[in-house]
Design an enzyme around this catalytic site. Structure first.
Site, PDB file in Angstrom:
ATOM      1  N   LYS A  13       0.854  -1.284  -0.071  1.00 34.21           N
ATOM      2  CA  LYS A  13       0.044   0.268   0.237  1.00 34.21           C
ATOM      3  C   LYS A  13       0.872   1.159  -0.440  1.00 34.21           C
ATOM      4  O   LYS A  13       0.425   2.243  -0.731  1.00 34.21           O
ATOM      5  CB  LYS A  13      -1.318  -0.138   1.199  1.00 34.21           C
ATOM      6  CG  LYS A  13      -1.557  -0.991   0.940  1.00 34.21           C
ATOM      7  CD  LYS A  13      -2.684  -1.123   2.441  1.00 34.21           C
ATOM      8  CE  LYS A  13      -2.121  -1.157   4.170  1.00 34.21           C
ATOM      9  NZ  LYS A  13      -1.064  -2.372   4.019  1.00 34.21           N
ATOM     10  N   ARG A  88      -9.956   0.654   8.839  1.00 26.89           N
ATOM     11  CA  ARG A  88      -9.032  -0.588   9.301  1.00 26.89           C
ATOM     12  C   ARG A  88      -9.968  -1.008  10.390  1.00 26.89           C
ATOM     13  O   ARG A  88     -10.225  -2.603  10.406  1.00 26.89           O
ATOM     14  CB  ARG A  88      -8.161  -0.464   9.919  1.00 26.89           C
ATOM     15  CG  ARG A  88      -7.031  -1.431   9.082  1.00 26.89           C
ATOM     16  CD  ARG A  88      -5.603  -0.449  10.604  1.00 26.89           C
ATOM     17  NE  ARG A  88      -5.056  -1.207  10.381  1.00 26.89           N
ATOM     18  CZ  ARG A  88      -3.814  -0.958   9.731  1.00 26.89           C
ATOM     19  NH1 ARG A  88      -3.736   0.708   8.478  1.00 26.89           N
ATOM     20  NH2 ARG A  88      -2.329  -0.988   9.388  1.00 26.89           N
ATOM     21  N   ARG A 123      12.324  -5.286   5.092  1.00 28.77           N
ATOM     22  CA  ARG A 123      11.856  -3.228   4.738  1.00 28.77           C
ATOM     23  C   ARG A 123      13.303  -2.343   5.534  1.00 28.77           C
ATOM     24  O   ARG A 123      13.068  -2.774   6.813  1.00 28.77           O
ATOM     25  CB  ARG A 123      10.917  -3.331   5.230  1.00 28.77           C
ATOM     26  CG  ARG A 123       9.968  -1.276   4.673  1.00 28.77           C
ATOM     27  CD  ARG A 123       8.307  -1.464   5.309  1.00 28.77           C
ATOM     28  NE  ARG A 123       7.747  -1.741   6.125  1.00 28.77           N
ATOM     29  CZ  ARG A 123       6.331  -1.324   5.878  1.00 28.77           C
ATOM     30  NH1 ARG A 123       6.053  -1.713   5.377  1.00 28.77           N
ATOM     31  NH2 ARG A 123       6.098  -2.743   7.803  1.00 28.77           N
ATOM     32  N   ARG A 156      11.565  -0.717  11.133  1.00 30.00           N
ATOM     33  CA  ARG A 156       9.773  -0.282  11.963  1.00 30.00           C
ATOM     34  C   ARG A 156       9.870  -1.277  13.227  1.00 30.00           C
ATOM     35  O   ARG A 156      10.370  -2.799  13.159  1.00 30.00           O
ATOM     36  CB  ARG A 156       8.674  -0.692  11.057  1.00 30.00           C
ATOM     37  CG  ARG A 156       8.160   0.532  10.613  1.00 30.00           C
ATOM     38  CD  ARG A 156       7.329   0.728   9.735  1.00 30.00           C
ATOM     39  NE  ARG A 156       6.023  -0.090  10.153  1.00 30.00           N
ATOM     40  CZ  ARG A 156       5.138  -0.089   9.290  1.00 30.00           C
ATOM     41  NH1 ARG A 156       4.767   1.124   8.057  1.00 30.00           N
ATOM     42  NH2 ARG A 156       3.531  -0.612   9.601  1.00 30.00           N
ATOM     43  N   ARG A 167       0.003  -9.232  13.111  1.00 33.23           N
ATOM     44  CA  ARG A 167      -0.303  -7.918  12.636  1.00 33.23           C
ATOM     45  C   ARG A 167      -1.733  -9.117  11.320  1.00 33.23           C
ATOM     46  O   ARG A 167      -2.313  -8.587  10.988  1.00 33.23           O
ATOM     47  CB  ARG A 167      -0.090  -7.105  12.052  1.00 33.23           C
ATOM     48  CG  ARG A 167       0.443  -5.755  12.997  1.00 33.23           C
ATOM     49  CD  ARG A 167       2.115  -5.290  12.409  1.00 33.23           C
ATOM     50  NE  ARG A 167       1.917  -5.288  11.404  1.00 33.23           N
ATOM     51  CZ  ARG A 167       2.935  -4.803  10.029  1.00 33.23           C
ATOM     52  NH1 ARG A 167       4.324  -4.587  10.697  1.00 33.23           N
ATOM     53  NH2 ARG A 167       2.418  -3.919   9.579  1.00 33.23           N
TER      54      ARG A 167
END
Ligand code: AP5
Length: 216
Positions: A13, A88, A123, A156, A167
């Protein structure tokens, strides 16, 4: 154009939001980014959100709805905006529908868990801008450093494998019903895409969907 990108963590996203923001010149409203910024600033909201995010759970609907509604009132959203990470929950989606904010497009992005885990473990982000890199598929020119500012990149806190699994669980229970909500909502264009291709291929798919939009 007012657009929502839905999808699990790591679907891409944020990566596609960056593409859409640059190409169509509309601001991205990323609730995750807003919360990380608040945590960095050390506000009460930020400190509460930091703990919740690190556990992989969702921040309360009331706080998020207020944050987004205030942000959309800003002048830069007059020509449109892109929502990344909101709504969400079905409660958030209903609150958006019941406000005066009209949404044109909802794009639901899908990816298998194995790919998600690979993407998030590699990431790296430039925290001040939210620019996203990946050590294999989108490395920065110089290792560990943002291409534009030369500032350090970070990982992160919530990208640890155990937190990513949590998650994903939260996504299935609380966010997947939002997809059905939009599938059945009249007056918007709803599209689902698989995001297993390269980021560039996904951008091309998205361009085909939204490229013909008449600007307001
Ligand atoms: P948020 O920041 O929104 O995170 P998320 O939805 O979990 O999504 P991610 O940012 O992890 O993934 P992404 O899909 O953007 O992937 P990306 O493009 O970076 O939310 C974080 C937390 O904030 C939540 O857990 C919650 O606690 C709280 N929160 C936020 N909004 C909330 C709300 N509305 N209500 C309540 N709580 C809320 O890509 C990932 C990696 O893959 C990158 O390295 C990228 O380079 C790479 N990549 C991307 N696309 C491709 C591709 N096609 N091929 C190969 N690599 C790719």
């Amino acid at each position: 154009m007012r657009l929502i990108l839905l999808g699990p963590p790591g679907a891409g996203k944020g990566t596609q939001a960056q593409h859409i923001q640059e190409k169509y010149e509309i601001p991205t409203i990323s609730t995750g980014e807003m919360l990380r910024q608040a945590a960095h600033d050390g506000s009460d909201l930020g400190l509460q959100a930091k703990q919740i995010m690190a556990s992989g759970r969702l921040v309360s609907d009331d706080i998020i709805i207020k944050l987004v509604q205030e942000r959309i009132q800003k002048k830069d959203c007059e020509r449109g905006f892109l929502l990344d990470g909101f709504p969400r929950t079905v409660t958030q989606a209903i609150a958006l529908t019941n406000s005066s904010i009209v949404i044109d497009y909802v794009i639901a992005m899908h990816a298998p868990d194995t790919i998600i885990l690979e993407r998030l473990s590699g990431r790296w982000i430039h925290a001040p801008s939210g620019r996203v890199y990946h050590e294999k598929t989108k490395p920065p020119v110089k290792r560990g450093v943002d291409d534009i500012t030369g500032e350090p990149l970070v990982q992160r806190d919530d990208d640890k494998e155990s937190t990513v699994r949590k998650r994903l669980e939260v996504y299935r229970v609380q966010t997947e019903p939002v997809i059905d909500y939009y599938k059945n909502l009249k007056g918007i264009i709803f599209v689902e895409i698989e995001t297993t291709g390269t980021a560039q291929e996904i951008s091309q798919q998205i361009d085909k969907i939204i490229g013909k939009v008449q600007w307001v």
